[in-house]
Design a protein around this motif. Structure first.
Motif, PDB file in Angstrom:
ATOM      1  N   UNK A  49      25.064  25.149  23.999  1.00 58.21           N
ATOM      2  CA  UNK A  49      24.144  24.817  22.902  1.00 58.21           C
ATOM      3  C   UNK A  49      24.889  24.693  21.570  1.00 58.21           C
ATOM      4  N   UNK A  50      25.689  25.688  21.161  1.00 59.90           N
ATOM      5  CA  UNK A  50      26.413  25.510  19.894  1.00 59.90           C
ATOM      6  C   UNK A  50      27.410  24.350  19.945  1.00 59.90           C
ATOM      7  N   UNK A  51      27.994  24.109  21.108  1.00 57.41           N
ATOM      8  CA  UNK A  51      28.919  22.995  21.228  1.00 57.41           C
ATOM      9  C   UNK A  51      28.241  21.665  20.929  1.00 57.41           C
ATOM     10  N   UNK A  52      27.082  21.459  21.494  1.00 55.78           N
ATOM     11  CA  UNK A  52      26.343  20.204  21.299  1.00 55.78           C
ATOM     12  C   UNK A  52      25.721  20.136  19.907  1.00 55.78           C
ATOM     13  N   UNK A  53      25.066  21.203  19.501  1.00 52.89           N
ATOM     14  CA  UNK A  53      24.311  21.193  18.247  1.00 52.89           C
ATOM     15  C   UNK A  53      25.170  21.509  17.029  1.00 52.89           C
ATOM     16  N   UNK A  90      13.513  18.463  11.129  1.00 54.76           N
ATOM     17  CA  UNK A  90      13.428  17.002  11.131  1.00 54.76           C
ATOM     18  C   UNK A  90      14.775  16.323  10.855  1.00 54.76           C
ATOM     19  N   UNK A  91      15.838  17.099  10.629  1.00 56.83           N
ATOM     20  CA  UNK A  91      17.160  16.510  10.385  1.00 56.83           C
ATOM     21  C   UNK A  91      17.577  15.655  11.576  1.00 56.83           C
ATOM     22  N   UNK A  92      18.028  14.437  11.310  1.00 54.79           N
ATOM     23  CA  UNK A  92      18.367  13.481  12.368  1.00 54.79           C
ATOM     24  C   UNK A  92      19.882  13.374  12.513  1.00 54.79           C
ATOM     25  N   UNK A  93      20.318  13.291  13.773  1.00 55.55           N
ATOM     26  CA  UNK A  93      21.732  13.087  14.089  1.00 55.55           C
ATOM     27  C   UNK A  93      21.826  12.131  15.278  1.00 55.55           C
ATOM     28  N   UNK A  94      22.991  11.510  15.414  1.00 53.25           N
ATOM     29  CA  UNK A  94      23.240  10.655  16.581  1.00 53.25           C
ATOM     30  C   UNK A  94      23.533  11.547  17.777  1.00 53.25           C
ATOM     31  N   UNK A  95      22.915  11.237  18.901  1.00 52.98           N
ATOM     32  CA  UNK A  95      23.130  11.970  20.146  1.00 52.98           C
ATOM     33  C   UNK A  95      23.417  10.951  21.245  1.00 52.98           C
ATOM     34  N   UNK A  96      23.813  11.404  22.423  1.00 50.99           N
ATOM     35  CA  UNK A  96      23.995  10.459  23.534  1.00 50.99           C
ATOM     36  C   UNK A  96      22.697   9.744  23.918  1.00 50.99           C
ATOM     37  N   UNK A 102      16.473  17.228  15.068  1.00 56.42           N
ATOM     38  CA  UNK A 102      16.864  18.491  15.698  1.00 56.42           C
ATOM     39  C   UNK A 102      15.780  18.969  16.647  1.00 56.42           C
ATOM     40  N   UNK A 103      14.529  18.935  16.191  1.00 55.65           N
ATOM     41  CA  UNK A 103      13.456  19.433  17.053  1.00 55.65           C
ATOM     42  C   UNK A 103      13.282  18.570  18.303  1.00 55.65           C
ATOM     43  N   UNK A 104      13.500  17.268  18.196  1.00 58.91           N
ATOM     44  CA  UNK A 104      13.423  16.411  19.384  1.00 58.91           C
ATOM     45  C   UNK A 104      14.523  16.768  20.375  1.00 58.91           C
ATOM     46  N   UNK A 105      15.736  16.963  19.879  1.00 63.64           N
ATOM     47  CA  UNK A 105      16.856  17.295  20.760  1.00 63.64           C
ATOM     48  C   UNK A 105      16.665  18.667  21.396  1.00 63.64           C
ATOM     49  N   UNK A 107      13.815  20.091  21.955  1.00 61.40           N
ATOM     50  CA  UNK A 107      12.733  19.908  22.925  1.00 61.40           C
ATOM     51  C   UNK A 107      13.164  19.167  24.175  1.00 61.40           C
ATOM     52  N   UNK A 108      14.069  18.228  24.013  1.00 58.73           N
ATOM     53  CA  UNK A 108      14.483  17.408  25.156  1.00 58.73           C
ATOM     54  C   UNK A 108      15.488  18.103  26.057  1.00 58.73           C
ATOM     55  N   UNK A 109      16.441  18.833  25.485  1.00 57.28           N
ATOM     56  CA  UNK A 109      17.508  19.349  26.342  1.00 57.28           C
ATOM     57  C   UNK A 109      17.694  20.860  26.339  1.00 57.28           C
ATOM     58  N   UNK A 110      17.162  21.568  25.368  1.00 51.76           N
ATOM     59  CA  UNK A 110      17.359  23.017  25.344  1.00 51.76           C
ATOM     60  C   UNK A 110      16.185  23.748  25.971  1.00 51.76           C
ATOM     61  N   UNK A 111      14.982  23.399  25.576  1.00 56.10           N
ATOM     62  CA  UNK A 111      13.812  24.149  26.018  1.00 56.10           C
ATOM     63  C   UNK A 111      13.701  24.185  27.539  1.00 56.10           C
ATOM     64  N   UNK A 112      13.858  23.049  28.183  1.00 58.95           N
ATOM     65  CA  UNK A 112      13.781  23.008  29.642  1.00 58.95           C
ATOM     66  C   UNK A 112      14.898  23.787  30.304  1.00 58.95           C
ATOM     67  N   UNK A 113      16.097  23.715  29.727  1.00 56.40           N
ATOM     68  CA  UNK A 113      17.235  24.456  30.273  1.00 56.40           C
ATOM     69  C   UNK A 113      16.959  25.959  30.188  1.00 56.40           C
TER      70      UNK A 113
END
Length: 180
Positions: A49-53, A90-96, A102-105, A107-113
């Motif tokens: 998580x810290x590596x990605x975020x 709401x801060x936006x960053x480029x992701x794969x 931030x909240x979308x990312x 929600x998409x990859x941390x919460x489920x994990x």
């Protein structure tokens, strides 16, 4: 607080409940993830998580080592994620996956994990394996639509067969390649 941030908080609170209930002598018990022990479930989250975020949103974690204190390491990570969501969800960053807030990312990859690893940790340590039914439904519904691409990623094993009348949590766990 946004709905995605709130959902993370609910799922993370359940993981915290399981982490806090792990007996001291259970951290080295085998986990459902091949080759992992219970503390490796926490290590996985605390490392990726810290590596990605961190590189995208500056999330850093000042935590003890997972080997020394897995519960404290998890709580440090959870605190850092919550603080980042509170500061600017709401801060936006480029992701794969393209530009995301931030909240979308989260929600998409941390919460489920975190949700699935709650079950892994509970299973490894003899804890309460019940997951929040709404979180299970939400994750399972989203994952089923991405079955082929998820398997191709290499992060999930083959689906484990369960009876057709299995409850949704059992079907989710089996879907992720774990034996319920």
């Amino acid at each position: 607080m946004s709905e995605l941030a709130d959902h993370y908080r609910t799922v993370a609170a359940d993981f915290s409940r399981v982490v806090d209930a792990v007996p001291d002598d259970a951290w080295d018990r085998p986990a459902p993830c091949e080759g992992w022990v219970a503390r490796d479930v926490v290590r996985h989250l605390v490392e990726w998580v810290p590596g990605f975020f961190g590189e995208r949103w500056g999330i850093t974690v000042d935590a003890p080592s997972v080997d020394a204190d897995p519960a404290a390491a998890w709580h440090a990570l959870d605190g850092a994620v919550r603080a980042a969501l509170d500061a600017d969800a709401s801060a936006v960053a480029d992701t794969p996956f393209g530009p995301q807030s931030l909240e979308q990312a989260i929600g998409m990859i941390v919460t489920g994990d975190v949700l699935v690893h709650t079950w892994d940790l509970a299973r490894a340590t003899g804890g309460d394996e019940r997951l929040d039914p709404d979180a299970v439904h939400r994750l399972f519904e989203g994952m089923e639509a991405m079955d082929e691409s998820m398997r191709a990623s290499g992060h999930f094993g083959p689906r484990v067969e369960v009876p057709p009348d299995a409850d949704e949590q059992t079907r989710l766990i089996a879907f992720t390649g774990r034996t319920p």
